[in-house]
Design a protein around this motif. Sequence first.
Motif, PDB file in Angstrom:
ATOM      1  N   ASP A   1       0.897  -0.997  -0.018  1.00 26.16           N
ATOM      2  CA  ASP A   1      -0.161   0.072   0.098  1.00 26.16           C
ATOM      3  C   ASP A   1       0.820   1.250  -0.030  1.00 26.16           C
ATOM      4  O   ASP A   1       0.610   2.136  -0.941  1.00 26.16           O
ATOM      5  CB  ASP A   1      -0.900   0.155   1.380  1.00 26.16           C
ATOM      6  CG  ASP A   1      -2.223  -0.717   1.129  1.00 26.16           C
ATOM      7  OD1 ASP A   1      -2.509  -1.282  -0.084  1.00 26.16           O
ATOM      8  OD2 ASP A   1      -2.668  -1.189   2.055  1.00 26.16           O
TER       9      ASP A   1
ATOM     10  N   MET B   1       3.755   1.680  -0.910  1.00 24.49           N
ATOM     11  CA  MET B   1       4.519   1.620  -2.338  1.00 24.49           C
ATOM     12  C   MET B   1       3.657   2.504  -3.396  1.00 24.49           C
ATOM     13  O   MET B   1       4.100   2.987  -4.106  1.00 24.49           O
ATOM     14  CB  MET B   1       5.063   0.430  -2.733  1.00 24.49           C
ATOM     15  CG  MET B   1       6.334  -0.108  -1.654  1.00 24.49           C
ATOM     16  SD  MET B   1       7.638   1.256  -1.943  1.00 24.49           S
ATOM     17  CE  MET B   1       7.728   1.727  -0.200  1.00 24.49           C
ATOM     18  N   LYS B   2       2.524   1.921  -3.221  1.00 22.86           N
ATOM     19  CA  LYS B   2       1.512   2.488  -4.193  1.00 22.86           C
ATOM     20  C   LYS B   2       1.263   4.053  -3.996  1.00 22.86           C
ATOM     21  O   LYS B   2       1.293   4.911  -4.609  1.00 22.86           O
ATOM     22  CB  LYS B   2       0.111   1.769  -4.250  1.00 22.86           C
ATOM     23  CG  LYS B   2       0.284   0.435  -4.779  1.00 22.86           C
ATOM     24  CD  LYS B   2      -1.292  -0.475  -5.018  1.00 22.86           C
ATOM     25  CE  LYS B   2      -2.134  -0.398  -3.748  1.00 22.86           C
ATOM     26  NZ  LYS B   2      -3.368  -1.057  -4.202  1.00 22.86           N
TER      27      LYS B   2
ATOM     28  N   SER C   1       3.830   5.900  -5.304  1.00 22.98           N
ATOM     29  CA  SER C   1       3.521   5.967  -7.032  1.00 22.98           C
ATOM     30  C   SER C   1       5.234   5.049  -7.577  1.00 22.98           C
ATOM     31  O   SER C   1       5.605   5.610  -8.424  1.00 22.98           O
ATOM     32  CB  SER C   1       3.582   7.310  -7.649  1.00 22.98           C
ATOM     33  OG  SER C   1       2.671   8.037  -6.926  1.00 22.98           O
TER      34      SER C   1
ATOM     35  N   SER D   1      -1.285  -6.912  -9.185  1.00 20.79           N
ATOM     36  CA  SER D   1      -0.699  -7.096 -10.427  1.00 20.79           C
ATOM     37  C   SER D   1      -1.768  -6.426 -11.600  1.00 20.79           C
ATOM     38  O   SER D   1      -1.231  -6.291 -12.786  1.00 20.79           O
ATOM     39  CB  SER D   1      -0.561  -8.762 -10.628  1.00 20.79           C
ATOM     40  OG  SER D   1      -0.646  -8.848 -11.882  1.00 20.79           O
ATOM     41  N   LYS D   2      -2.864  -6.333 -11.294  1.00 22.74           N
ATOM     42  CA  LYS D   2      -3.603  -5.604 -12.084  1.00 22.74           C
ATOM     43  C   LYS D   2      -3.585  -4.054 -12.058  1.00 22.74           C
ATOM     44  O   LYS D   2      -4.055  -3.393 -12.728  1.00 22.74           O
ATOM     45  CB  LYS D   2      -5.221  -5.930 -12.053  1.00 22.74           C
ATOM     46  CG  LYS D   2      -5.334  -7.425 -12.415  1.00 22.74           C
ATOM     47  CD  LYS D   2      -6.664  -7.834 -12.450  1.00 22.74           C
ATOM     48  CE  LYS D   2      -6.872  -9.264 -13.063  1.00 22.74           C
ATOM     49  NZ  LYS D   2      -7.965 -10.175 -12.079  1.00 22.74           N
ATOM     50  N   GLN D   3      -3.095  -3.752 -10.917  1.00 19.33           N
ATOM     51  CA  GLN D   3      -3.057  -2.196 -10.618  1.00 19.33           C
ATOM     52  C   GLN D   3      -1.729  -1.757 -10.892  1.00 19.33           C
ATOM     53  O   GLN D   3      -1.300  -0.667 -11.091  1.00 19.33           O
ATOM     54  CB  GLN D   3      -3.141  -2.006  -9.090  1.00 19.33           C
ATOM     55  CG  GLN D   3      -4.474  -2.437  -8.628  1.00 19.33           C
ATOM     56  CD  GLN D   3      -4.739  -2.538  -7.094  1.00 19.33           C
ATOM     57  OE1 GLN D   3      -3.852  -1.654  -6.396  1.00 19.33           O
ATOM     58  NE2 GLN D   3      -5.313  -3.131  -6.405  1.00 19.33           N
ATOM     59  N   ILE D   4      -0.522  -2.626 -10.811  1.00 21.11           N
ATOM     60  CA  ILE D   4       0.874  -1.939 -10.885  1.00 21.11           C
ATOM     61  C   ILE D   4       1.633  -3.125 -11.252  1.00 21.11           C
ATOM     62  O   ILE D   4       1.492  -4.352 -11.046  1.00 21.11           O
ATOM     63  CB  ILE D   4       1.012  -1.547  -9.288  1.00 21.11           C
ATOM     64  CG1 ILE D   4       2.342  -0.669  -9.393  1.00 21.11           C
ATOM     65  CG2 ILE D   4       1.185  -2.509  -8.495  1.00 21.11           C
ATOM     66  CD1 ILE D   4       2.778   0.020  -8.164  1.00 21.11           C
ATOM     67  N   PRO D   5       2.654  -2.956 -11.964  1.00 21.18           N
ATOM     68  CA  PRO D   5       3.818  -3.663 -12.495  1.00 21.18           C
ATOM     69  C   PRO D   5       4.004  -4.432 -11.454  1.00 21.18           C
ATOM     70  O   PRO D   5       4.794  -4.022 -10.530  1.00 21.18           O
ATOM     71  CB  PRO D   5       4.564  -3.107 -13.460  1.00 21.18           C
ATOM     72  CG  PRO D   5       3.878  -1.929 -13.789  1.00 21.18           C
ATOM     73  CD  PRO D   5       2.948  -1.430 -12.649  1.00 21.18           C
TER      74      PRO D   5
ATOM     75  N   ILE E   1       7.598  -5.000 -18.391  1.00 22.59           N
ATOM     76  CA  ILE E   1       5.991  -4.681 -17.963  1.00 22.59           C
ATOM     77  C   ILE E   1       5.981  -3.144 -17.865  1.00 22.59           C
ATOM     78  O   ILE E   1       4.673  -2.714 -18.369  1.00 22.59           O
ATOM     79  CB  ILE E   1       5.724  -5.373 -16.757  1.00 22.59           C
ATOM     80  CG1 ILE E   1       6.251  -6.875 -16.840  1.00 22.59           C
ATOM     81  CG2 ILE E   1       4.356  -5.281 -16.481  1.00 22.59           C
ATOM     82  CD1 ILE E   1       6.059  -7.704 -15.534  1.00 22.59           C
TER      83      ILE E   1
ATOM     84  N   SER F   1       3.344  -1.993 -20.696  1.00 20.42           N
ATOM     85  CA  SER F   1       2.162  -2.433 -19.922  1.00 20.42           C
ATOM     86  C   SER F   1       1.629  -3.730 -20.355  1.00 20.42           C
ATOM     87  O   SER F   1       0.499  -3.842 -20.766  1.00 20.42           O
ATOM     88  CB  SER F   1       1.239  -1.312 -19.920  1.00 20.42           C
ATOM     89  OG  SER F   1       1.086  -0.649 -20.993  1.00 20.42           O
TER      90      SER F   1
ATOM     91  N   LYS G   1       0.259  -7.016 -21.236  1.00 25.73           N
ATOM     92  CA  LYS G   1      -0.826  -7.450 -20.775  1.00 25.73           C
ATOM     93  C   LYS G   1      -0.770  -9.310 -20.595  1.00 25.73           C
ATOM     94  O   LYS G   1      -1.282  -9.628 -19.583  1.00 25.73           O
ATOM     95  CB  LYS G   1      -2.280  -7.367 -21.777  1.00 25.73           C
ATOM     96  CG  LYS G   1      -2.643  -6.082 -21.690  1.00 25.73           C
ATOM     97  CD  LYS G   1      -4.210  -6.226 -21.680  1.00 25.73           C
ATOM     98  CE  LYS G   1      -5.132  -5.013 -21.908  1.00 25.73           C
ATOM     99  NZ  LYS G   1      -4.464  -3.882 -20.732  1.00 25.73           N
TER     100      LYS G   1
END
Lengths: 344, 344
Positions: free
Chosen positions: B114, B116-117, B120, B143-147, B317, B321, B323
């Motif tokens: 959290d 780290m998010k 950014s 993994s869907k929010q951030i590499p 990634i 980005s 997929k």
Amino acid sequence: MDQQKRATISDVAKLAGVSITTVSRVMNKNYPVKEATRKKVEKAIEELEFKPNLLARGLIHNKTQTICILTPSIENLFFSEVVKGIDSVIKNKGYTTFLCNTEGDPEQEKLMIDNMKDRSVDGIIAINPRTKNIKSGYYEGISKQIPLVIINGYNRGIHCNYVLNDGEVGTYEALKYLYELGHRDIVFLRGRYSYSYDVKEDIYRKCCEEFKLEFDEDNILIIEDGNGLEAVEQSKAVVEKIIRKNDKVSCLFACNDWMAVGALKAAKALNISVPEEFSIIGFDNTIISQITEPSLTTVDQNMTGLGQISGNRICEIIRDSDKENKKIIIETRLIHRDSVSTKI
Amino acid sequence: MDQQKRATISDVAKLAGVSITTVSRVMNKNYPVKEATRKKVEKAIEELEFKPNLLARGLIHNKTQTICILTPSIENLFFSEVVKGIDSVIKNKGYTTFLCNTEGDPEQEKLMIDNMKDRSVDGIIAINPRTKNIKSGYYEGISKQIPLVIINGYNRGIHCNYVLNDGEVGTYEALKYLYELGHRDIVFLRGRYSYSYDVKEDIYRKCCEEFKLEFDEDNILIIEDGNGLEAVEQSKAVVEKIIRKNDKVSCLFACNDWMAVGALKAAKALNISVPEEFSIIGFDNTIISQITEPSLTTVDQNMTGLGQISGNRICEIIRDSDKENKKIIIETRLIHRDSVSTKI
DNA sequence: TTGTAAGCGTTATCAA
DNA sequence: TTGATAACGCTTACAA
């Protein structure tokens, strides 16, 4: 990547039907907000899973709750213990750590510090920084710009905040111990570049005088690489050589445990038994000193404590922008294990 | 702290007599600027020692040139090698690393992510993340929010980017080697919590079948702590016990080098010589495997390579980005040293 | 080739 | 108790 865009403060404000100022106040609890409004806002925050962007905050306050740890080598077992100590105290105060591995290169060291300044870190802890950068006054300059703690890189006349082991006392005690056991020809093994090695060598020379040992410059061994497997290999080579050349030498003091392992391997290769025929003392009390066979007698630096104290110190400096530089010295302690023979 | 205030882009603009836009363009070289203007600006930049504030940039681009490395334990020797590998590739691409030590706690792991998010970060590399958080789908969500790249935490059905050792093959080869040397009673030593141990135990059981070994549940030893000195102590205890109890056992496979060291110490304590009377194979090929006496035969995981590949993967990634989730498997290799007797 | 101004997501100041 | 609005330091349309 679905990268669902993060909610911002204005999303929350919109949803709650208030201004962003109010949302900010709810988050920071720094101004009174009417209970009903607070509820609304909190609900919106929850609903949107809003979390403030720390970059934006950092931009305003010029504080990022971030501390940089600079190290010449993360493989160095010394390092991980120290970092663990630092981490354990600063994480409780909300700091996160940037890790910078300089690979022992003075120029990289400077570049990385520049980078850290650009990122507005709140403070820097430099573990074993390069002597060159300390002596040149570089660190003294940095220390005027940003909170800085130097671990184990003390230089007289360079005004910085230091936390260090009492390498002098540790070395002295180890050498004295060997002397009192009856050893008269002590080999000294060090790496080339580090202030801590200089300090130890200095004590070694003084001990030779004090104990009235016959001083032989050849008994001072220098390897290039201080840490890791290379240090083991290099130490093994030079120690084998000295034992072959001078059969009087009966023991060795190594400036760190890696080197001591190398010495151990040299003795083994020459079929000399440790500690019966040859005694070895290491330095640092890293985990490897408990793994070797025989286990290593070594000087404990209390590395976790070193880290903790450094962590606390950097927080103090950040908080009080403390003008006084301090030099904090941690005691060392000789750990008796099995690489030194007590009967000689 | 003299904290001489850093020059900003507008200081430069003022000194050079241009607009901040122009200064920006000179810095970024992304738009044409007249040679004379450029010179003026460059001079001002130099004079003021101007360096752009990375927070401000990050705020705009929502990119920070920062990667987070998450690890359950920095003392783990596995860790430092992997980090070194990661670092060596990403630093060339201008990334700096946040280091997060979760101490093996699944909840801290989540909190740190959290954090780290909020900061950014551009990507996260999780080394040996907790099985619990993988299985619960938590990482799949992240993994869907951030590499995200997960090292050594593969779980079937959980869609993420993985980089991992071929623990199965490594284990199989080690066990087969022991079998071919004539060993029929092989002890298996593992830690309690980690997917990688489960995988290895699985192979062990299959090998028992395949080689038609008499399977004995008691030959599977489990310790609580996987890494560090505690693992050594605990392993020593359980191995001593099994050797005392079952004199048929002639060798042991340990899930990592720490455990192997414990086994080595157990044999030593029982006055059983390694490898003549008892053979030991470790796993990881950490530095300690070269330091022990005898040195350890072990399975090399190419940890530096693991790190490098993970570093490259996270950059891919981030850039594309990408997929498609990938699972990259690194080959392992049995390293022959001195803890296994080749004549039996 | 250059400059004006909006915007990134917050906090802080001031006024209401 | 609340809300506009300026600021933090930079990038980037858009206009000139």
